[in-house]
Motif scaffolding. Structure first.
Motif, mmCIF file in Angstrom:
data_model
loop_
_atom_site.group_PDB
_atom_site.id
_atom_site.type_symbol
_atom_site.label_atom_id
_atom_site.label_comp_id
_atom_site.label_asym_id
_atom_site.label_seq_id
_atom_site.Cartn_x
_atom_site.Cartn_y
_atom_site.Cartn_z
ATOM 1 N N UNK A 67 44.277 37.082 42.749
ATOM 2 C CA UNK A 67 42.867 36.251 42.378
ATOM 3 C C UNK A 67 42.680 35.389 43.586
ATOM 4 N N UNK A 68 43.566 34.765 44.284
ATOM 5 C CA UNK A 68 43.299 34.063 45.590
ATOM 6 C C UNK A 68 42.479 34.860 46.562
ATOM 7 N N UNK A 69 43.150 36.098 46.828
ATOM 8 C CA UNK A 69 42.595 37.129 47.827
ATOM 9 C C UNK A 69 41.200 37.418 47.479
ATOM 10 N N UNK A 70 40.872 37.534 46.230
ATOM 11 C CA UNK A 70 39.641 37.610 45.646
ATOM 12 C C UNK A 70 38.564 36.713 45.844
ATOM 13 N N UNK A 71 39.089 35.278 45.813
ATOM 14 C CA UNK A 71 38.207 34.308 46.186
ATOM 15 C C UNK A 71 37.899 34.140 47.569
ATOM 16 N N UNK A 72 38.959 34.637 48.348
ATOM 17 C CA UNK A 72 38.589 34.485 49.864
ATOM 18 C C UNK A 72 37.416 35.617 50.107
#
Length: 152
Positions: free
Chosen positions: A18-23
């Motif tokens: 999810x974090x990588x998706x946001x970035x």
């Protein structure tokens, strides 16, 4: 073809994904050669649960806040600021991934310079965040943002 993959990542069961998706979503919008603002509503809806998390595991809140900043910098008029700013400001300051400081504080400065009436109601919430960020040796600023924020 990357955009749908990053959007799907925003609701993945694993926090790191999810974090990588946001970035990834923020980076795509930042570098897009087309107007990505028609997608902002879907992006913001997907980011909201990440920003409102109580923890910042895997820098998830930081990357979500950075993504919102990139949307603001790309086209602030396409962001419903009165709805977005309370949640966004509550996710600040950046706690772990200080590379997200750069778009976040550039977006804050943009809003203060160009959308003052929109951000003014949130100044009581924002000023302690800015004070904490300015006092931290970990916070990263562009030279322009540092100068502007120091003048407030």
């Amino acid at each position: 073809t990357l955009f749908p993959m990053f959007m799907a990542a925003l609701s993945d069961e694993h926090a790191e994904v999810r974090s990588n998706g946001a970035f990834g979503v923020g980076a795509l919008i930042e570098s897009a050669t087309i107007d990505a603002s028609p997608y902002f509503g879907d992006v913001l809806k997907a980011l909201y649960p990440l920003i409102k998390r109580s923890d910042n595991s895997n820098n998830i809140k930081d990357n979500a806040a950075g993504c919102v900043a990139r949307l603001i910098l790309e086209n602030a008029d396409a962001v419903p600021l009165s709805d977005v700013l309370p949640a966004w400001i509550s996710a600040l300051p950046i706690r772990g991934d200080h590379l997200e400081d750069l778009p976040v504080y550039d977006a804050v400065c943009y809003l203060l310079k160009n959308k003052r009436a929109d951000i003014e109601p949130f100044m009581p919430m924002l000023m302690p965040v800015l004070k904490q960020a300015m006092e931290s040796t970990d916070t990263l600023f562009s030279d322009e943002s540092r100068q502007y924020l120091a003048s407030l």
